[in-house]
Design a protein around this motif. Structure first.
Motif, mmCIF file in Angstrom:
data_model
loop_
_atom_site.group_PDB
_atom_site.id
_atom_site.type_symbol
_atom_site.label_atom_id
_atom_site.label_comp_id
_atom_site.label_asym_id
_atom_site.label_seq_id
_atom_site.Cartn_x
_atom_site.Cartn_y
_atom_site.Cartn_z
ATOM 1 N N ASP A 133 -11.531 -79.206 -3.629
ATOM 2 C CA ASP A 133 -11.214 -79.420 -2.228
ATOM 3 C C ASP A 133 -11.985 -80.294 -1.317
ATOM 4 O O ASP A 133 -11.555 -80.623 -0.225
ATOM 5 N N GLY A 134 -12.851 -80.810 -2.094
ATOM 6 C CA GLY A 134 -13.927 -81.785 -1.452
ATOM 7 C C GLY A 134 -15.272 -81.069 -0.377
ATOM 8 O O GLY A 134 -15.569 -81.955 0.360
ATOM 9 N N ALA A 135 -15.251 -79.923 -0.995
ATOM 10 C CA ALA A 135 -16.464 -79.076 -0.101
ATOM 11 C C ALA A 135 -18.018 -79.940 -0.558
ATOM 12 O O ALA A 135 -17.963 -79.767 -2.030
ATOM 13 N N SER A 136 -18.911 -79.925 0.183
ATOM 14 C CA SER A 136 -20.064 -80.503 -0.204
ATOM 15 C C SER A 136 -20.917 -79.325 -0.461
ATOM 16 O O SER A 136 -20.609 -78.067 -0.411
ATOM 17 N N SER A 137 -21.982 -79.655 -1.159
ATOM 18 C CA SER A 137 -22.816 -78.470 -1.670
ATOM 19 C C SER A 137 -23.618 -77.638 -0.740
ATOM 20 O O SER A 137 -23.705 -76.479 -0.663
#
Length: 271
Positions: free
Chosen positions: A173-177
């Motif tokens: 879903d494109g979530a960053s770390s």
């Protein structure tokens, strides 16, 4: 067995806190000892010192343990077993032995000062054990070194039980770390964080070995903890076991108060 070894000593300690006198020559004084607490400058100083340790050391230790556990949970990391063992080893060292080692490390001619002088960070040795401010820093550093690995094990164990498909879905879903850490990791570790916060609070309020062996409560009473004050009342000063028991119950009251606060702040609203 629980009544015999837990509740009976607690009741006896409370009864003892209602008495006062030298040694075993005690007389019943009711709640006079509790009123004495509020007027005892040494007790108030030890409470101040212990609370300083608590509000600085516990958050730093928990955040550090959480950060390390996330790093060690990375599947691509090599030699994870070595790192886990190295970070956890301080927890199994002797309290007295490691306290003495830290006393020498932070000595006037200890490794810490020599290292800082070598790097030209300081121009003269820091009075780690004789300055009130730096003595507290030395004790906080020692406690953090010893107990970070202990809390790390709890977080690491919890992280290994998290379904990896959740992280994979977040990544898709494109979530960053950083978003994954705060939106997934932290919420899923919330019960463990609450548990370690409470146990760390209890341990810090009962702090004794480090203070006793590194600074002996000095300079003056600048680093003395509540537990060391209890020891002094019982064995160093003229023995006053009744008042020492009262101070012990003050720790119990503080633990209850801080635990309730932590449950209210971090606990589930449905609890």
């Amino acid at each position: 067995m629980i009544c015999l070894f837990y509740f009976y000593p607690m009741v006896q300690a409370f009864i003892l806190s209602l008495q006062s006198g030298t040694g075993t020559n005690l007389t019943f004084v009711g709640f006079d000892n509790y009123a004495r607490l509020l007027k005892d400058p040494t007790f108030l100083t030890t409470v101040k010192n212990t609370v300083i340790y608590l509000i600085i050391q516990v958050p730093v230790m928990i955040l550090l343990a959480l950060f390390i556990s996330v790093l060690l949970n990375d599947k691509t990391l090599k030699f994870k077993g070595v790192f886990r063992t190295a970070i956890f080893l301080p927890c199994v060292t002797s309290l007295v032995a490691y306290s003495v080692i830290f006393k020498y490390l932070f000595g006037l001619d200890g490794i810490i000062n020599l290292f800082l002088l070598k790097l030209s960070i300081i121009s003269e040795p820091i009075q780690w054990l004789t300055d009130p401010f730096w003595a507290k820093i030395a004790i906080i550093t020692a406690i953090t070194w010893r107990w970070t690995g202990y809390n790390m094990i709890f977080y690491l164990s919890a992280l290994q039980n998290v379904d990896q498909s959740i992280y994979e879905a977040a990544k898709m879903d494109g979530a960053s770390s950083i978003q994954t850490f705060f939106k997934i990791t932290i919420p899923m570790l919330k019960p463990i964080i609450l548990f370690t916060s409470i146990t760390s609070t209890i341990g810090t309020l009962q702090l004794f070995d480090e203070v006793m062996n590194i600074t002996q409560g000095g300079p003056g009473n600048a680093t003395m903890s509540i537990s060391q004050y209890i020891y002094n009342l019982s064995f160093k000063y003229t023995p006053d076991f009744g008042y020492a028991a009262t101070v012990s119950y003050a720790i119990v009251i503080m633990i209850v108060i801080f635990s309730i606060i932590q449950f209210k702040v971090a606990g589930d609203k449905n609890d």
